[in-house]
Scaffold this active site. Sequence first.
Site, PDB file in Angstrom:
ATOM      1  N   SER A  49       0.828  -1.204   0.000  1.00  0.00           N
ATOM      2  CA  SER A  49       0.000   0.000   0.000  1.00  0.00           C
ATOM      3  C   SER A  49       0.861   1.252   0.000  1.00  0.00           C
ATOM      4  O   SER A  49       1.983   1.253   0.529  1.00  0.00           O
ATOM      5  CB  SER A  49      -0.857  -0.025   1.268  1.00  0.00           C
ATOM      6  OG  SER A  49      -1.407   1.242   1.509  1.00  0.00           O
ATOM      7  N   TYR A  70      -2.181  -1.058  10.934  1.00  0.00           N
ATOM      8  CA  TYR A  70      -2.437  -1.669   9.623  1.00  0.00           C
ATOM      9  C   TYR A  70      -1.312  -1.300   8.650  1.00  0.00           C
ATOM     10  O   TYR A  70      -0.705  -2.155   8.003  1.00  0.00           O
ATOM     11  CB  TYR A  70      -3.796  -1.200   9.078  1.00  0.00           C
ATOM     12  CG  TYR A  70      -3.883  -1.259   7.577  1.00  0.00           C
ATOM     13  CD1 TYR A  70      -4.074  -2.468   6.928  1.00  0.00           C
ATOM     14  CD2 TYR A  70      -3.733  -0.102   6.799  1.00  0.00           C
ATOM     15  CE1 TYR A  70      -4.103  -2.526   5.531  1.00  0.00           C
ATOM     16  CE2 TYR A  70      -3.763  -0.148   5.426  1.00  0.00           C
ATOM     17  CZ  TYR A  70      -3.952  -1.360   4.788  1.00  0.00           C
ATOM     18  OH  TYR A  70      -3.964  -1.413   3.426  1.00  0.00           O
ATOM     19  N   LYS A 120       1.952  -3.555   6.665  1.00  0.00           N
ATOM     20  CA  LYS A 120       2.320  -3.573   5.238  1.00  0.00           C
ATOM     21  C   LYS A 120       3.829  -3.356   5.109  1.00  0.00           C
ATOM     22  O   LYS A 120       4.504  -4.019   4.331  1.00  0.00           O
ATOM     23  CB  LYS A 120       1.572  -2.479   4.467  1.00  0.00           C
ATOM     24  CG  LYS A 120       0.082  -2.723   4.327  1.00  0.00           C
ATOM     25  CD  LYS A 120      -0.203  -3.862   3.361  1.00  0.00           C
ATOM     26  CE  LYS A 120      -1.674  -4.171   3.248  1.00  0.00           C
ATOM     27  NZ  LYS A 120      -1.967  -5.471   2.642  1.00  0.00           N
TER      28      LYS A 120
END
Length: 336
Positions: free
Chosen positions: A124, A150, A154
Site C-alpha cells: 500500500s 495496519y 504492510k
Amino acid sequence: MKILVTGGTGYIGSHMVVELLNEGHEVIIIDSLVNSKIEVLNKIQEIAKKTPIFYQENLTDHTALEEIFKNHSFDLVIHFAGLKSVSESVEKPLLYYQNNLASTINLLDCMQNHKIKKIIFSSSATVYGGSNESECIETMPTGQNITNPYGKTKCMIEEILKDVCISDPEFSAIALRYFNPIGNHSSGLIGENPNGIPNNLMPYIMKVAAGELETLSIYGNDYNTPDGTCRRDFIHVVDLAKGHLAAIPALEAPGFKTYNLGTGTPTSVLEMVNTFEKISGRPLPHQFAPRRPGDLAEIWANPSKAERELGWQTKLTIEDAIRDTLTFLENTRKIW
Ligand code: UFG
C-alpha cells in the site's frame, strides 16, 4: 500457470481472480471469508465462465495451509489476505500484528517447504508514511511516521519479503503499492460491499447513494489543496488487477522489487462527489466536517517505474469507476 490467490474472494482479490481466469491460469483461492461472502465464487464463475478451486481456511492455521500446499504445486502466490481497516487497527493493534504478520510468515514458510519461490504482495501507499512529498516514488524511504498498525504491517511484510529474498538468491518477491482502489468489474456482479459503516470514501458514497446512510461527511475543507479537500490517487480496481498480471513476468528475475500502482493524477474528495453526482444525475447529500486524524492532505503515485519496467499503465477513468459502481449498486440494492 497454477496460481494461489490468498484473499481471493475479497474486493481486490476477486477482481484479480477474474483477470487470471480470463488469461487461462488455474486459480486456487484460500480465504477465511472473514470479510467476504461465499456467493462471490458464483459471480466469478458467471463472469469468467470458469471456476477457481476454493479453500475456506485462515492463513494463521499453519497445518491447514501445509495440507493445501501438499495437494497443489503452485507456480506463484498472490497474497491479498489480511485485515485492512485503519481505524480498527488502531483499536486492536495485536489483532492486526497477529493476523497479518503470522499469516504471511506461515505462507512464506509453506512456500519455502514446497520450494515455491515467487510471490506478489498486496502492499500500500501507506508504507510511504507521512513523508513530505505528495508524489510518491519507489526510491523514497518507507516506514517513517506511519500512523496506524495496519500500515505498519504492510511495511513490516515488505521488510520480511526483502529478508527472505536475501536468504534465498532464487526467491523473487514483488510488493505492489496500491493507491486508492475504487470501482468494480463492469458487469456489476462483484464489487466492494463492506458490512457496517465504511471507513473509505467510495463505499461510504455508495451507502449514501443506496439510502443506507444519510449524508457523506467530507473530512476537512481547509487543507492546502486547490479546493481545500484532500486529494488522492483513485485507481480503477480492474486496472489494479491488470497491474498484477503485468508483474508476473517480472517475477522471473529473483530479488525484491516494489512498484506503485496508481494513475499519477490526484482527484479531490469534492471532485469525486461532484463527478458522482454528475454521472448518477442525482444529488449526493454531503456536508463538510472536521479533519479526520491521520489523514494526509494529498498523496499520489508516480507510476513511471511500473510503466517502464512492467509495460503497465492505467486505462480506466474515475468516470468509468463511478459508472461501474452504479451498475454494482443497481445489481445489489436500490439506489436512492
Ligand atoms: N473521506 C471523507 N469521508 C468519508 C471517508 C473518507 O471525506 O466518509 C476522505 C478522507 O478523509 C480522505 C479521502 O476521503 O481524505 C480518502 O479516504 P479513504 O479512507 O477512502 O482512503 P485513505 O486515502 O485514507 O486510505 C487508503 C486506504 C488505506 C491505505 C491508504 C494509503 O484505505 O488502506 O489509502 O494511502 F493505507
